[in-house]
Design a protein around this motif. Structure first.
Motif, mmCIF file in Angstrom:
data_model
loop_
_atom_site.group_PDB
_atom_site.id
_atom_site.type_symbol
_atom_site.label_atom_id
_atom_site.label_comp_id
_atom_site.label_asym_id
_atom_site.label_seq_id
_atom_site.Cartn_x
_atom_site.Cartn_y
_atom_site.Cartn_z
ATOM 1 N N PRO A 218 -10.407 -12.570 4.171
ATOM 2 C CA PRO A 218 -9.626 -13.045 3.111
ATOM 3 C C PRO A 218 -10.684 -13.922 2.145
ATOM 4 O O PRO A 218 -10.184 -14.038 0.902
ATOM 5 C CB PRO A 218 -8.382 -13.780 3.565
ATOM 6 N N VAL A 219 -11.318 -14.795 2.658
ATOM 7 C CA VAL A 219 -12.238 -15.654 1.856
ATOM 8 C C VAL A 219 -13.744 -15.446 2.378
ATOM 9 O O VAL A 219 -14.082 -15.127 3.604
ATOM 10 C CB VAL A 219 -11.715 -17.107 1.926
ATOM 11 N N ARG B 283 -5.747 -29.960 21.453
ATOM 12 C CA ARG B 283 -4.790 -29.407 20.889
ATOM 13 C C ARG B 283 -5.649 -28.261 19.735
ATOM 14 O O ARG B 283 -6.260 -28.629 19.020
ATOM 15 C CB ARG B 283 -3.698 -29.973 20.173
ATOM 16 N N SER B 284 -5.334 -26.875 19.856
ATOM 17 C CA SER B 284 -5.782 -26.155 18.955
ATOM 18 C C SER B 284 -4.654 -24.857 18.776
ATOM 19 O O SER B 284 -3.792 -24.849 19.364
ATOM 20 C CB SER B 284 -7.109 -25.453 19.469
ATOM 21 N N GLU B 285 -5.190 -24.213 17.398
ATOM 22 C CA GLU B 285 -4.117 -22.980 17.290
ATOM 23 C C GLU B 285 -5.093 -21.641 17.318
ATOM 24 O O GLU B 285 -6.057 -21.630 16.505
ATOM 25 C CB GLU B 285 -3.571 -23.183 15.812
ATOM 26 N N ALA B 286 -4.905 -21.093 18.509
ATOM 27 C CA ALA B 286 -5.729 -19.736 18.860
ATOM 28 C C ALA B 286 -7.234 -20.302 18.896
ATOM 29 O O ALA B 286 -8.123 -19.557 18.285
ATOM 30 C CB ALA B 286 -5.226 -18.901 17.950
ATOM 31 N N PRO C 149 -6.060 -10.421 17.958
ATOM 32 C CA PRO C 149 -4.586 -10.649 17.300
ATOM 33 C C PRO C 149 -4.119 -12.055 17.183
ATOM 34 O O PRO C 149 -3.331 -12.424 16.327
ATOM 35 C CB PRO C 149 -3.882 -10.013 18.394
ATOM 36 N N ALA C 150 -4.410 -12.959 18.310
ATOM 37 C CA ALA C 150 -4.053 -14.313 18.224
ATOM 38 C C ALA C 150 -5.226 -15.096 17.304
ATOM 39 O O ALA C 150 -4.533 -15.896 16.132
ATOM 40 C CB ALA C 150 -4.173 -15.090 19.601
ATOM 41 N N PHE C 151 -6.450 -14.820 17.250
ATOM 42 C CA PHE C 151 -7.325 -15.612 16.461
ATOM 43 C C PHE C 151 -7.566 -15.306 14.927
ATOM 44 O O PHE C 151 -7.410 -16.256 14.206
ATOM 45 C CB PHE C 151 -8.770 -15.152 17.262
ATOM 46 N N LYS C 152 -7.147 -13.988 14.746
ATOM 47 C CA LYS C 152 -7.264 -13.717 13.317
ATOM 48 C C LYS C 152 -6.360 -14.586 12.338
ATOM 49 O O LYS C 152 -7.002 -15.159 11.361
ATOM 50 C CB LYS C 152 -7.248 -12.350 13.194
ATOM 51 N N PRO C 153 -5.043 -14.594 12.749
ATOM 52 C CA PRO C 153 -4.375 -15.176 11.754
ATOM 53 C C PRO C 153 -4.725 -16.815 11.613
ATOM 54 O O PRO C 153 -4.703 -17.357 10.700
ATOM 55 C CB PRO C 153 -2.999 -15.044 12.210
ATOM 56 N N ALA C 154 -4.848 -17.343 12.872
ATOM 57 C CA ALA C 154 -5.331 -18.757 13.036
ATOM 58 C C ALA C 154 -6.590 -19.131 12.055
ATOM 59 O O ALA C 154 -6.533 -19.966 11.241
ATOM 60 C CB ALA C 154 -5.473 -19.270 14.613
ATOM 61 N N VAL C 155 -7.699 -18.235 12.395
ATOM 62 C CA VAL C 155 -8.819 -18.703 11.605
ATOM 63 C C VAL C 155 -8.631 -18.463 10.203
ATOM 64 O O VAL C 155 -9.257 -19.036 9.339
ATOM 65 C CB VAL C 155 -10.068 -18.025 12.268
ATOM 66 N N ASP C 156 -8.050 -17.057 9.712
ATOM 67 C CA ASP C 156 -7.638 -16.653 8.172
ATOM 68 C C ASP C 156 -6.824 -17.976 7.655
ATOM 69 O O ASP C 156 -7.508 -18.218 6.504
ATOM 70 C CB ASP C 156 -6.975 -15.582 8.196
ATOM 71 N N LYS C 157 -6.171 -18.583 8.252
ATOM 72 C CA LYS C 157 -5.273 -19.486 7.460
ATOM 73 C C LYS C 157 -6.313 -21.157 7.590
ATOM 74 O O LYS C 157 -6.376 -21.531 6.515
ATOM 75 C CB LYS C 157 -3.980 -20.323 8.575
#
Length: 168
Positions: free
Chosen positions: A110-111, A9-12, A36-44
């Protein structure tokens, strides 16, 4: 973990991001889907690890994906005031002597984890874009690679029609 052949199980592509004892951040990434899928998941995930004293990136089950997503992930390890060339892909346009040249550069994240020790875990199952990530970290001296020799497929390819129903 889990049984061999079981879906992870993974998120993007991001399986987990945890703070270990001693404020050590640990993130596991098993793939690099389109940005577009990877960026929000890895940013979080990486935001959870903000303030870590060291960072472990588990790349052991990473089967690769988009070079743009690899470049974005590498950007977390580049000082925010710098821009470096991360990747340079040259490919010949089919049936021509013309070439497509695509360069990618680091970008703001972001970080940032540029000022702490970084360790990238690899295995024989690390492949394609997972290998490119480890290679980028190694060649730009952004961290240390720990683990097994990778699978040997960090080269973008595509089919070539040889005619008569044959493709290479």
């Amino acid at each position: 973990g889990g049984p061999i052949g079981a879906m992870t199980r993974s998120e993007a592509g991001v399986v987990r991001a945890d703070k270990l004892a001693g404020d050590v951040g640990c993130v596991e990434v098993i793939g690099f889907p389109r940005l577009p899928a990877f960026k929000p998941a890895v940013d979080k995930a990486m935001s959870v690890l903000k303030g870590s004293r060291a960072l472990i990136i588990d790349d052991r089950r990473n089967m690769g994906g988009s070079p743009d997503a690899v470049g974005y992930f590498v950007s977390y390890l580049i000082p925010p005031n710098q821009s470096i060339e991360i990747n340079d892909i040259v490919s010949r346009l089919p049936k021509t002597n013309n070439f497509d040249h695509k360069k990618s550069y680091s970008e703001q994240t972001p970080v940032n984890f540029a000022k702490i020790p970084v360790y990238v875990l690899t295995s024989k199952n690390t492949f394609s874009g997972g290998e490119e990530f480890a290679y980028d970290v190694q060649t730009h001296k952004l961290g240390k690679i720990v683990g097994e020799v990778t699978g040997g497929g960090a080269n973008p390819t595509g089919p070539v029609d040889l005619g008569h129903g044959f493709v290479a």
